[in-house]
Scaffold this motif. Structure first.
Motif, short mmCIF file in Angstrom:
data_model
loop_
_atom_site.label_atom_id
_atom_site.label_comp_id
_atom_site.label_asym_id
_atom_site.label_seq_id
_atom_site.Cartn_x
_atom_site.Cartn_y
_atom_site.Cartn_z
N TYR A 114 -20.84 -42.68 -48.33
CA TYR A 114 -19.55 -42.80 -46.98
C TYR A 114 -19.39 -43.81 -48.33
CZ TYR A 114 -21.43 -38.10 -45.14
OH TYR A 114 -22.05 -37.31 -44.96
N ASP B 234 -33.14 -47.23 -40.98
CA ASP B 234 -34.22 -45.82 -42.25
C ASP B 234 -35.08 -46.47 -43.30
OD1 ASP B 234 -32.65 -43.41 -40.43
OD2 ASP B 234 -31.08 -44.88 -40.89
N LEU C 296 -26.46 -47.97 -29.88
CA LEU C 296 -24.85 -47.32 -29.30
C LEU C 296 -24.52 -48.85 -28.15
CD1 LEU C 296 -26.15 -44.33 -28.25
CD2 LEU C 296 -24.54 -44.95 -30.24
N ALA D 168 -14.52 -34.91 -34.00
CA ALA D 168 -16.40 -34.51 -33.41
C ALA D 168 -16.14 -33.57 -35.40
CB ALA D 168 -16.47 -33.34 -32.57
N ASP D 169 -15.12 -33.38 -35.65
CA ASP D 169 -15.35 -32.67 -36.89
C ASP D 169 -16.12 -33.42 -38.22
OD1 ASP D 169 -14.43 -30.22 -36.68
OD2 ASP D 169 -12.32 -30.82 -37.67
N PHE E 121 -17.44 -37.90 -37.99
CA PHE E 121 -17.74 -38.80 -36.76
C PHE E 121 -18.94 -39.64 -37.52
CE2 PHE E 121 -19.66 -41.29 -33.91
CZ PHE E 121 -18.57 -41.72 -32.96
N ARG E 122 -18.67 -40.77 -37.10
CA ARG E 122 -19.08 -42.45 -38.19
C ARG E 122 -19.85 -43.02 -37.60
NH1 ARG E 122 -19.18 -45.25 -42.95
NH2 ARG E 122 -20.58 -45.27 -43.23
N TYR F 264 -28.69 -33.08 -26.20
CA TYR F 264 -28.14 -32.88 -27.56
C TYR F 264 -29.59 -32.76 -28.66
CZ TYR F 264 -24.43 -35.46 -25.12
OH TYR F 264 -23.72 -36.07 -24.40
N ILE G 95 -25.09 -31.36 -32.54
CA ILE G 95 -24.97 -32.69 -33.21
C ILE G 95 -25.52 -32.22 -34.76
CG2 ILE G 95 -24.83 -35.12 -34.03
CD1 ILE G 95 -25.58 -35.58 -31.54
N CYS H 152 -25.55 -33.92 -42.03
CA CYS H 152 -25.96 -33.57 -43.37
C CYS H 152 -26.07 -34.22 -44.65
CB CYS H 152 -25.11 -32.40 -44.52
SG CYS H 152 -23.42 -32.65 -44.10
N ARG I 155 -20.37 -24.00 -36.71
CA ARG I 155 -19.60 -25.06 -35.28
C ARG I 155 -18.26 -24.07 -35.04
NH1 ARG I 155 -15.90 -29.58 -36.92
NH2 ARG I 155 -16.47 -29.89 -34.73
N THR J 173 -20.28 -29.28 -30.19
CA THR J 173 -20.88 -29.78 -31.90
C THR J 173 -20.69 -30.91 -32.57
OG1 THR J 173 -19.35 -28.42 -32.94
CG2 THR J 173 -21.12 -27.48 -32.64
N ILE J 174 -20.79 -31.98 -32.71
CA ILE J 174 -20.66 -32.81 -33.82
C ILE J 174 -20.67 -33.38 -35.09
CG2 ILE J 174 -20.48 -35.73 -33.41
CD1 ILE J 174 -20.81 -35.50 -30.59
N ASN J 175 -20.01 -33.31 -35.78
CA ASN J 175 -20.03 -33.46 -37.67
C ASN J 175 -20.53 -34.79 -37.38
OD1 ASN J 175 -20.41 -30.73 -38.68
ND2 ASN J 175 -18.98 -30.89 -39.79
N LEU J 176 -21.64 -35.33 -37.74
CA LEU J 176 -21.84 -36.29 -38.19
C LEU J 176 -21.88 -36.44 -39.91
CD1 LEU J 176 -25.25 -37.62 -36.39
CD2 LEU J 176 -23.07 -38.30 -35.44
N VAL J 177 -21.44 -37.18 -40.49
CA VAL J 177 -20.84 -37.92 -41.69
C VAL J 177 -21.99 -39.48 -41.96
CG1 VAL J 177 -19.16 -36.11 -42.57
CG2 VAL J 177 -18.79 -38.16 -41.63
N SER J 178 -22.54 -39.11 -42.44
CA SER J 178 -23.51 -40.44 -41.89
C SER J 178 -24.79 -40.83 -42.97
CB SER J 178 -23.94 -40.91 -40.64
OG SER J 178 -24.58 -42.68 -40.46
N LEU K 189 -29.73 -42.32 -39.93
CA LEU K 189 -29.29 -41.91 -38.53
C LEU K 189 -29.94 -41.83 -37.58
CD1 LEU K 189 -30.87 -37.89 -40.12
CD2 LEU K 189 -28.55 -38.55 -38.41
N TYR L 234 -27.83 -42.61 -34.07
CA TYR L 234 -28.16 -41.80 -33.14
C TYR L 234 -29.09 -41.02 -33.18
CZ TYR L 234 -24.21 -41.65 -36.78
OH TYR L 234 -23.52 -42.27 -37.79
N ARG M 151 -29.54 -40.93 -28.63
CA ARG M 151 -29.02 -40.54 -27.73
C ARG M 151 -29.01 -38.64 -28.09
NH1 ARG M 151 -25.13 -41.37 -24.36
NH2 ARG M 151 -23.88 -42.28 -25.20
#
Lengths: 459, 425
Positions: A311, A369, A400, A412-413, A415-416, B225, B251, B254, B271, B281-286, B289, B292, B295
């Protein structure tokens, strides 16, 4: 300073360029006139015609700033805005005195009513469980508070748009902008710099910057030091003398804690690279890049594995730079296959945004990680970090506590978070400008050292 | 990933349909072709393998158990070689081989038992299958206990090993068991029984997801969660089932490249289903990990295969999730139907991971980039067993200490190395 040329990331020196021919003001001037009236009513009767002339200049400057914000904030326009500050600055100080009484919260008072709606929209999509995490936002220049210095305006915009991204380039740009603020500052009658400057001039700048993007910890440190410095001036110190002292101090801070630090970290870290090593790194960090190039210049041959964040893809730039220097690079676009890749590495070099009082590293998301995988595989994890990034007042046990939401991925679609926290048990050692090579001293040791010698030159 | 599954699923269904009309060899070849191009992967491999072996049993010529075993072995090892990183194929082949051995030994031991229960069980058979016959077969009775007969089977397969050079012909040798003289009627009976067995395996494959989903309300608690990493179809079903009983937050994370999901956010259908059931639902684009995990209460993903040491073969990235969760002492729940358990240890190849196309990360339009970068896009990961807490199978949750019993229940020791026993296809 040896590293002067090296130190400036692309966006940083925008404010440095001094008075420059203005870029042509775009025709959108008329949009801003409403806010322009606000200083008018505040103008007290006792000011003479000279003050009016100053105001006209100031107004032109505000218009220009607004125009720069209205069109996409291109660097040249920002430079133009920044360049005018020396003219407008004189009036600024006076204006500030007059406004001091009726300024409850500068961040709110200077806004247009439309702004809160936009603001709400930006944050409304954030999932509830992350709603406490701050996020950078673009504030149109016209909506910034009028006390904000044009140089700071420009820096704020660059931070909000992530043109200035990592902590050190943000710090440097901020300091250079503050330098301009100090240069153009004039203590009003009956006040002294040490009492007046911080609450009435510096704080609005800081507030604005914080609104654009939450301050990084290095900025926090520098501002704390700066305020301390200002407070130390005797109340009777001549203004010129005080200003001179502050400017010198800022130069010193930039030289010592940024430029020289970068140079010596790269040198120290390069020494810890051995012939035939495989160095693994995550994303692109200035210090890591400098280190690898430095080691190559020293004639060492080694391989580099770059794990990238899909990203950000900043690692691709690093890969190209290293490839140009003749270093063999293996590029992995994501964290897939991390364990085998880490196991093959001899050292992991990571850069960071900040290190907290408990020794944990605040760095780009994914760093933790990588560090964890490396530690589990028995590979040394070395963090490169300037001491200005050490925050001795904050403790963060999870990511956090202090973090930021990616302003482009905040629903929510999609999130980062921008950062994560690497527990110090995953870090073998930290290389700072204090230590001479090795990378074997844990962050805690450096924190202790820092605590001991709050640098007499700087603080 | 879900969308691509949708895109190639029809081709697999068509392929399976075409199995009936095509000659056997053509069917095998076309499946191998799809496997090599990775157009059939994951769960579908299992289904496709079972279907093709059913064809092998039904269509190929064989006169006794040995021949049948060798046919299945040779077809199976070709499939396995076509997709070395889909261990599920090997599992299904082993299951079928074990099935054949079971049926054969049943025949031998219970030759007197003429009224085989199989005859009544049989419902539908493939068109090419002969009608089931009761077996009035006077097979010579082997008087020993079954242990001895098992030992004999081992020796049989070793003879097969020697007769590899000519697998097409009957490998009947002097050492062959009395079954080699079996009458056609017995062959028919065996054929139909084996085909029934394969149908059962197919049923098991098809029902596994639902059976696993049945355990969802035990594993997921209200207010949880749940981090679902690259939810496969099993995981999706699991979550949707859980959503009907519990209120929790999913959550979804991918490893997709940002380009690939341009049309719509990934997992949109999942979703939507979850959201209508009242689950957030929360889509992570990360990439990472760790940020998160504090949580998250638990991490769930599906495995491609489970090795006998408890290690997992997974889509790449799951390892990040498992590792992060393990470090934070959050439970890692892996959904793995029993047919994904391999009686093998992971090879080096597995632990290094399979490499996928780099083009989604470094575009070929980017000339300098292509020149400069040596891109390694790993698409599978190996997860060591220490990182996994629960193996949720269709038979219930398991821990890694008891996987051996599952393996022992489902595979015969002589079949474990089947693909090595045959050299050339």
């Amino acid at each position: 300073m040896a590293g002067e040329g090296n130190g400036a990331p692309s966006g940083a020196p925008a404010t440095q360029d001094g008075p420059k021919p203005k870029s042509t003001p775009p025709p959108a001037n008329s949009t801003g006139t409403p806010t322009n009236t606000s200083p008018e009513k505040l103008t007290p009767a006792q000011l003479k015609a000279k003050a009016k002339a100053e105001k006209a200049a100031r107004r032109a400057q505000v218009k220009e700033a607004r125009a720069a914000a209205a069109s996409p904030a291109t660097p040249t326009q920002e430079k133009g805005a920044a360049g005018t500050d020396t003219k407008g600055g004189k009036g600024k100080g006076k204006q500030d005195v007059q406004q001091a009484s009726n300024r409850p919260r500068p961040s709110v008072s200077g806004r247009r009513p439309s702004m809160p709606i936009v603001e709400k929209d930006a944050r409304s999509g954030i999932p509830e469980s992350f709603s406490h995490v701050p996020m950078a936002k673009r504030i149109p220049m016209s909506q910034a508070h009028k006390d904000v210095h044009p140089a700071v305006l420009a820096v704020g915009q660059q931070m909000a748009t992530f043109a200035l991204k990592d902590s050190i380039s943000r710090l440097k740009a901020t300091l250079l902008a503050f330098r301009k603020v100090i240069e153009s500052y004039e203590t009003p009658k009956g006040n002294s710099l040490s009492r007046h400057f911080v609450p009435h001039v510096l704080n609005p700048q800081i507030e604005y910057l914080t609104e654009c993007r939450p301050m990084c910890f290095a900025m926090g440190n520098a501002i704390r030091l700066l305020k301390g410095k200002v407070n130390k001036f005797d109340i009777d110190t001549a203004e010129d003398e005080a200003k001179e002292g502050l400017l010198e101090w800022i130069d010193l801070l930039i030289n010592e804690r940024i430029t020289l630090a970068e140079f010596s970290i790269a040198r120290n870290a390069a020494q810890s690279i051995k012939e035939g090593d495989t160095i693994l790194t995550y994303g692109r960090h200035r210090l890591v890049e400098k280190t690898l190039l430095e080691a190559k210049r020293n004639g060492k041959s080694f391989d580099v594995t770059i794990i990238d964040d899909p990203y950000e893809r900043s690692g691709q730039e690093l890969a190209k730079a290293l490839r140009q220097a003749g270093i063999h690079v293996l590029y992995s676009p994501n964290l897939g296959g991390l364990r085998p890749k880490v196991a093959e590495a001899s050292n992991v070099f990571l850069g960071g945004e900040a290190i907290f009082a408990n020794g944990s590293l605040h760095a780009a998301s994914g760093t933790a990680d990588v560090a964890m995988a490396a530690m589990n595989a028995g590979v040394k994890v070395i963090v490169l970090c300037e001491t200005i990034n050490f925050d001795r007042d904050r403790v963060s046990v999870d990511a956090l506590t202090y973090n930021e939401i990616d302003p482009e991925r905040n629903t929510a679609d999609c999130f980062r978070l921008l950062f994560d926290v690497t527990h110090d048990k995953y870090i073998t050692g930290v290389i700072t400008e204090f230590e001479s090579g090795g990378g074997n001293s844990p962050a805690q040791a450096i924190l202790a050292l820092l605590r001991k010698q709050e640098d007499p030159l700087i603080a | 990933m879900a969308p691509s599954q949708a895109s190639y699923a029809p081709s697999l269904d068509n392929l399976i349909k075409s199995f009936n009309s095509q000659p056997l060899e053509a069917s095998i070849e076309s499946l191998i072709f799809l496997l090599k191009r990775r157009q059939v992967k994951g769960d579908e491999c299992a289904r496709a393998t079972a279907h093709i072996l059913r064809q092998v049993v039904a269509k190929s010529k064989w006169h006794d158990v040995d021949q049948l075993l060798s046919r299945v072995q040779s077809a199976g090892s070709r499939l396995v070689r076509a997709a070395p990183l889909e261990p599920v194929i090997g599992n299904i082949v082993r299951r079928v081989l074990g099935l054949i051995r079971d049926e054969a030994s049943e025949d031998r031991n219970n030759a007197d038992d003429v009224t085989s229960e199989a005859a009544s069980d049989i419902q539908t058979l493939g068109p090419s299958a002969p009608p089931p016959l009761p077996r009035p077969v006077p097979v010579p009775i082997r008087p020993g206990p079954s242990a001895i007969s098992a030992g004999m089977q081992v020796s049989k397969s070793m003879f097969n090993l020697l007769s590899v050079a000519d697998p097409g012909d009957s490998p009947a040798t002097g050492a062959s068991t009395p079954l080699s003289q079996a009458q056609p009627a017995s062959v028919h009976a065996l054929r139909s029984e084996v085909m029934d067995g394969i149908e059962e395996i197919l049923d098991e494959i098809n029902q596994a997801d639902d059976q696993i989903a049945g355990f969802s309300d035990i594993q997921i608690h209200p207010g949880d969660y749940v981090l679902a990493y690259q939810p496969t179809r099993s995981v999706e079903r699991f979550l949707v089932k859980a959503a009907s009983k519990r209120r929790f937050t999913v959550i979804i994370a991918c490893l997709d490249s940002p380009n690939s999901g341009a049309a719509e956010p990934p997992y949109a259908t999942l979703r939507k289903k979850l959201n209508t059931a009242g689950v957030n639902t929360i889509n992570l684009v990360s990439n990472g990990l760790m940020a998160y995990i504090p949580r998250v209460n638990k991490v769930i993903f599906g495995a491609k295969a489970v090795y006998q040491n408890g290690g997992l073969l997974v889509d790449s990235g799951c390892c990040i999730a498992a590792q992060a969760a393990h470090e934070h002492l959050k439970p890692v729940i892996v959904l793995c139907p029993v047919y994904k358990f391999c009686p093998e240890d992971p090879s080096d190849e597995v632990s290094r991971g399979e490499l996928g196309t780099p083009s989604s990360y470094v575009s070929y339009a980017n000339g300098p980039g292509v020149d400069a970068l040596e891109v390694e896009n790993t698409v599978t990961d190996y997860i060591p067993p220490e990182l996994v807490d629960v193996y949720l199978t269709n038979l219930g949750p398991q821990t890694r200490h008891h996987l051996a019993s599952i393996l022992a229940d489902h595979y015969k020791t002589e079949d474990i190395g089947f693909s090595l026993q045959l050299g050339e296809p």
